[in-house]
Design a protein around this motif. Structure first.
Motif, PDB file in Angstrom:
ATOM      1  N   ASN A 124      14.365  40.217  42.715  1.00 51.97           N
ATOM      2  CA  ASN A 124      13.501  40.241  43.721  1.00 51.97           C
ATOM      3  C   ASN A 124      12.286  41.465  41.932  1.00 51.97           C
ATOM      4  O   ASN A 124      10.868  41.242  43.010  1.00 51.97           O
ATOM      5  N   HIS A 130       8.643  40.441  41.768  1.00 53.30           N
ATOM      6  CA  HIS A 130       7.543  41.893  41.654  1.00 53.30           C
ATOM      7  C   HIS A 130       6.306  41.660  40.071  1.00 53.30           C
ATOM      8  O   HIS A 130       4.673  41.737  41.137  1.00 53.30           O
ATOM      9  N   LEU A 156      12.414  45.907  55.771  1.00 52.20           N
ATOM     10  CA  LEU A 156      12.368  45.363  54.710  1.00 52.20           C
ATOM     11  C   LEU A 156      13.550  45.576  54.378  1.00 52.20           C
ATOM     12  O   LEU A 156      14.802  46.232  54.821  1.00 52.20           O
ATOM     13  N   ARG A 158       4.265  42.883  49.913  1.00 54.57           N
ATOM     14  CA  ARG A 158       5.608  42.817  49.861  1.00 54.57           C
ATOM     15  C   ARG A 158       5.334  40.760  50.465  1.00 54.57           C
ATOM     16  O   ARG A 158       6.099  39.905  50.541  1.00 54.57           O
ATOM     17  N   LYS A 205       5.119  38.363  48.001  1.00 54.99           N
ATOM     18  CA  LYS A 205       6.530  37.898  47.246  1.00 54.99           C
ATOM     19  C   LYS A 205       7.518  37.654  47.751  1.00 54.99           C
ATOM     20  O   LYS A 205       8.165  36.473  47.643  1.00 54.99           O
ATOM     21  N   THR A 229      13.021  39.283  49.681  1.00 56.99           N
ATOM     22  CA  THR A 229      11.958  38.919  49.860  1.00 56.99           C
ATOM     23  C   THR A 229      11.733  39.208  51.369  1.00 56.99           C
ATOM     24  O   THR A 229      10.480  38.714  52.197  1.00 56.99           O
TER      25      THR A 229
END
Length: 411
Positions: free
Chosen positions: A284, A288, A275, A320, A323, A260
């Motif tokens: 992950n 999410h 990313l 994102r 997260k 993340t």
């Protein structure tokens, strides 16, 4: 003779070892089978050296079966990540050759030069949670696959097919109204009935698995299921995959492991991040799911997401960022569980208040009081703390926080 390192390149049916002293001189090398006789020979060869440490590559993966056997026999074992041994091999003088012998040498060299490798311990409760979480995931995949195949059959039996979210009972009712007279139709209906039976059986197994996971997680005393968006399956996945939270010195390193934290991709005057596609993809996915659950209700996570969108970020970028924040939330809870502290939040499990954090940031290295415009929040002065990447190489340490998180609650 001083302390030696026994580097091991493990495989399913064989293992290659190389013994190095402190001056990196090769004292012994050999290849052994992993059956009872071969393992006994390997252990005997290693015990020739009084002071020894076994360095096993992938002690949580392909080398797990050998690492646990060594621990059971009273040996000291450390885990060598495959990335480190691969880098050592690349920088050697072997012209890039890759054999079991060169791998064992690289593993031993890494263990000799790296002082903070994780010491392997006997499997604990987290291993049982990981096994059960894997089983629960497999059941879910099988159910989804069966439901998809059922939908294809129903589309050919019923005009327009069935609705997307279809339970076993609803499918059974639909099939009761279908009476095909031709052979093809009767075959389709028979297969559909069989699939409905399979779905009902899978539902029963999944319900039992959820109950078992809930009981085991409650027995551990973890507060993960008190976090919004974390259920028994995702909590078991976190506990099972993370294991000992002490192996992550900071929340920044934990975020890098979960994939993340963005990766620095700067050059010259251009400062940017990209990313991360690496890290533990299962964790992950858990984060999410947690983020999506936060967005479906009026939580602080939803408010944080809306503020990011209002600030000009796309919805995916804002997700994102959320997260990344939730990774900190999970890390704090795991540290609190490990240190035995109860979060005082009126009966709710404590989470990180992203509003307060934007006003008073605790940087990745613990720099309390840094503003969001400070370089302590990341290499880019304009990078928000929720988007910061891993703050450089890890300093060997163990989370020693003796106080519960001081940030307000994100619910």
């Amino acid at each position: 003779m001083g302390h030696v390192i026994i580097g091991m390149d493990p495989h399913k049916r064989s293992a290659t070892i190389e013994v190095l002293d402190r001056r990196e001189r090769v004292l012994l090398a050999g290849r052994f089978t992993t059956d009872t006789a071969g393992y006994k020979d390997m252990l005997t060869a290693g015990r020739v050296f009084t002071q020894r440490t076994w360095a096993v590559e992938g002690a949580n993966g392909i080398g797990k079966h050998l690492a646990q056997r060594l621990i059971a026999d009273g040996e000291a074992v450390v885990d060598v990540p495959a990335k480190l041994s691969a880098r050592a091999r690349v920088f050697s003088t072997g012209q890039g050759r890759k054999t079991d012998a060169t791998d064992a040498h690289s593993i031993a060299v890494v263990a000799l030069r790296t002082s903070d490798l994780r010491r392997v311990t006997v499997d604990g409760d987290h291993v049982a949670l990981r096994l059960l979480a894997d089983r629960r995931d497999e059941l879910g995949v099988r159910r989804t696959d069966t439901v998809n195949r059922l939908h294809r059959l129903l589309l050919e039996l019923i005009p327009g097919g069935a609705k997307t979210w279809l339970s076993a009972a609803q499918a059974k009712t639909l099939l009761a109204s279908v009476r095909p007279r031709d052979l093809v139709g009767k075959t389709r209906r028979a297969l559909a009935v069989e699939m409905v039976t399979d779905i009902a059986a899978l539902d029963k197994k999944m319900k039992a698995a959820d109950k078992q996971l809930t009981e085991l997680i409650q027995a551990t005393g973890s507060g993960l299921m008190g976090l919004h968006g974390i259920g028994p399956v995702t909590a078991a996945r976190i506990l099972g995959d993370v294991g000992d939270i002490a192996r992550f010195p900071t929340k920044g390193h934990f975020a890098s492991w979960t994939g993340t934290a963005p990766i620095d991709a700067s050059s010259g005057d251009v400062v940017r991040h990209r990313l991360s596609r690496s890290g533990n993809r299962r964790l992950n996915r858990v984060l999410h799911i947690m983020a999506i659950a936060q967005l479906r209700t009026p939580t602080e996570g939803r408010a944080y997401f809306d503020r990011k969108v209002a600030a000009g970020k796309s919805r995916m970028e804002a997700l994102r960022c959320l997260k990344r924040r939730l990774s900190d939330v999970v890390y704090r809870q795991l540290v609190a569980d490990a240190t035995g502290h109860q979060q005082d939040d009126g009966g709710q499990a404590a989470e990180l208040d992203v509003v307060a954090v934007e006003e008073l940031v605790t940087g990745p290295g613990g720099q309390v009081g840094a503003s969001t415009g400070s370089s302590a929040a990341g290499s880019d002065p304009h990078t928000g703390p929720s988007e910061k990447s891993l703050p450089g190489p890890a300093t060997p340490s163990i989370p020693t926080s003796t106080a519960a998180p001081q940030d307000p609650v994100l619910t």
